[in-house]
Design a protein around this motif. Structure first.
Motif, PDB file in Angstrom:
ATOM      1  N   PRO A   1       0.782  -1.236   0.000  1.00 28.65           N
ATOM      2  CA  PRO A   1       0.000   0.000   0.000  1.00 28.65           C
ATOM      3  C   PRO A   1       0.814   1.286   0.000  1.00 28.65           C
ATOM      4  O   PRO A   1       0.371   2.302  -0.541  1.00 28.65           O
ATOM      5  CB  PRO A   1      -0.841  -0.111   1.271  1.00 28.65           C
ATOM      6  N   VAL A   2       1.998   1.307   0.627  1.00 23.77           N
ATOM      7  CA  VAL A   2       2.751   2.555   0.757  1.00 23.77           C
ATOM      8  C   VAL A   2       3.165   3.133  -0.597  1.00 23.77           C
ATOM      9  O   VAL A   2       2.997   4.339  -0.831  1.00 23.77           O
ATOM     10  CB  VAL A   2       3.972   2.359   1.681  1.00 23.77           C
TER      11      VAL A   2
ATOM     12  N   ILE B   1       2.204   6.958  -2.116  1.00 31.82           N
ATOM     13  CA  ILE B   1       3.205   7.917  -2.598  1.00 31.82           C
ATOM     14  C   ILE B   1       2.920   8.334  -4.034  1.00 31.82           C
ATOM     15  O   ILE B   1       3.063   9.508  -4.406  1.00 31.82           O
ATOM     16  CB  ILE B   1       4.611   7.307  -2.479  1.00 31.82           C
ATOM     17  N   ASP B   2       2.470   7.392  -4.853  1.00 33.46           N
ATOM     18  CA  ASP B   2       2.332   7.623  -6.290  1.00 33.46           C
ATOM     19  C   ASP B   2       0.992   8.228  -6.685  1.00 33.46           C
ATOM     20  O   ASP B   2       0.846   8.723  -7.806  1.00 33.46           O
ATOM     21  CB  ASP B   2       2.532   6.289  -7.019  1.00 33.46           C
TER      22      ASP B   2
ATOM     23  N   THR C   1       9.171   3.622   5.749  1.00 33.09           N
ATOM     24  CA  THR C   1      10.358   3.225   5.001  1.00 33.09           C
ATOM     25  C   THR C   1       9.936   2.496   3.752  1.00 33.09           C
ATOM     26  O   THR C   1       9.010   1.680   3.755  1.00 33.09           O
ATOM     27  CB  THR C   1      11.257   2.298   5.833  1.00 33.09           C
ATOM     28  N   HIS C   2      10.637   2.783   2.643  1.00 31.27           N
ATOM     29  CA  HIS C   2      10.385   2.096   1.386  1.00 31.27           C
ATOM     30  C   HIS C   2      11.489   2.448   0.412  1.00 31.27           C
ATOM     31  O   HIS C   2      12.050   3.551   0.447  1.00 31.27           O
ATOM     32  CB  HIS C   2       9.020   2.480   0.803  1.00 31.27           C
ATOM     33  N   HIS C   3      11.788   1.505  -0.493  1.00 25.25           N
ATOM     34  CA  HIS C   3      12.858   1.733  -1.466  1.00 25.25           C
ATOM     35  C   HIS C   3      12.539   2.894  -2.401  1.00 25.25           C
ATOM     36  O   HIS C   3      13.423   3.417  -3.066  1.00 25.25           O
ATOM     37  CB  HIS C   3      13.078   0.469  -2.294  1.00 25.25           C
ATOM     38  N   ALA C   4      11.263   3.334  -2.455  1.00 27.52           N
ATOM     39  CA  ALA C   4      10.868   4.348  -3.426  1.00 27.52           C
ATOM     40  C   ALA C   4      11.632   5.656  -3.254  1.00 27.52           C
ATOM     41  O   ALA C   4      11.855   6.374  -4.215  1.00 27.52           O
ATOM     42  CB  ALA C   4       9.366   4.617  -3.327  1.00 27.52           C
TER      43      ALA C   4
ATOM     44  N   ASP D   1      -7.957   7.699 -13.721  1.00 26.53           N
ATOM     45  CA  ASP D   1      -7.001   7.132 -14.673  1.00 26.53           C
ATOM     46  C   ASP D   1      -5.868   6.373 -13.993  1.00 26.53           C
ATOM     47  O   ASP D   1      -5.065   5.724 -14.671  1.00 26.53           O
ATOM     48  CB  ASP D   1      -6.405   8.253 -15.547  1.00 26.53           C
ATOM     49  N   HIS D   2      -5.783   6.463 -12.663  1.00 24.62           N
ATOM     50  CA  HIS D   2      -4.665   5.836 -11.959  1.00 24.62           C
ATOM     51  C   HIS D   2      -4.905   4.332 -11.833  1.00 24.62           C
ATOM     52  O   HIS D   2      -6.022   3.892 -11.500  1.00 24.62           O
ATOM     53  CB  HIS D   2      -4.498   6.453 -10.569  1.00 24.62           C
TER      54      HIS D   2
END
Length: 270
Positions: free
Chosen positions: A165-166, A170-171, A195-198, A259-260
């Motif tokens: 979900p994170v 973010i996106d 925390t996330h690699h993004a 549209d996402h």
């Protein structure tokens, strides 16, 4: 086997919001983002729970808040009881009526005007998230954004997620206008470290260290006679998101949402 719900995305926007954090007597403040007590209270009301009913199961919910638009702080000078005959004035703690000279009670009430937030709710129990989603889509009592005078201007539930979900949070399109810069700083607040690699691998979205604070807004009981809260942690993170994520207001934002992929590919609500 159907995928299980991993998160619930909410959109909170309206002309006014008020998320009390330290309100006392005639000073009614608002936090700059939805509080945990406010979010749990909103969900409990949607479920049809009265203030004296238990909320232990809702304590399992974890929230991550993205501040799309911080809004503008608005102060309302509020009066109660002015000009009323004595038998209709506010009753004191001793059970007496106030005199004409002291009948008018004043307070300062603060609101966030034109703010918008995207909220991710997660829990270890997918059934809890699905129950909350159904209640927020068809609430027992009308939802409001902190105070009863602050109704939302759109449906609360964006979608139920079955993936990580994170990254989706973010996106997701931002409910704000962009600018001429390549990126725009966006604040996130979460119950647990975010925390996330993004953002760790991409310099465009890199953030400073998370700021740890504490706030006393973990509700133990909403009962008017025994209202109690505990202190809980808040982790604040700023990410530099691409300015292309800014979808503006109104129709432009709604079209960008529709549209996402997270919205178009989400399962139909039960």
């Amino acid at each position: 086997m159907p995928a299980t719900t991993s998160g619930l995305l909410l959109h909170l926007s309206g002309p006014l919001q008020a998320w009390g954090e330290r309100s006392r007597f005639n000073q009614r403040d608002t936090s700059t983002a939805p509080t945990r007590s406010g979010l749990i209270g909103m969900i409990a009301a949607a479920l049809g729970r009265r203030r004296d009913e238990p909320i232990d199961d809702l304590a399992e919910l974890r929230f991550t808040i993205r501040i799309d638009r911080p809004g503008t702080l608005l102060r309302d000078f509020h009066t109660v009881g002015g000009g009323m005959p004595r038998h209709l004035t506010v009753i004191t703690a001793e059970g007496k009526r106030r005199s004409a000279e002291t009948a008018t009670l004043t307070s300062d009430r603060y609101y966030l005007a034109d703010a918008a937030f995207t909220v991710l709710a997660t829990a270890s129990d997918p059934a809890l998230l699905e129950t909350c989603a159904r209640a927020l889509r068809r609430p027992h009592w009308p939802p409001y954004l902190g105070r009863r005078s602050c109704p939302p201007d759109a449906p609360l539930v964006l979608t139920e997620l079955t993936q990580d979900p994170v990254p989706v949070l973010i996106d997701l399109p931002l409910a704000r206008k962009g600018g001429r810069r390549r990126t725009i700083p966006v604040e996130f607040r979460s119950d647990t470290p975010l925390t996330h690699h993004a953002w760790s691998a991409d310099s465009e979205t890199a953030s400073a260290d998370q700021v740890y604070t504490e706030i006393q807004d973990e509700p133990v009981s909403f009962s008017p006679e025994h209202r109690r809260y505990r202190t809980r942690p808040v982790y604040r993170t700023h990410l530099n998101l691409p300015v292309d994520q800014c979808a503006g207001y109104g129709i432009g934002y709604l079209n960008a949402l529709l549209d996402h992929p997270a919205i178009t590919e989400s399962p139909a609500p039960a």
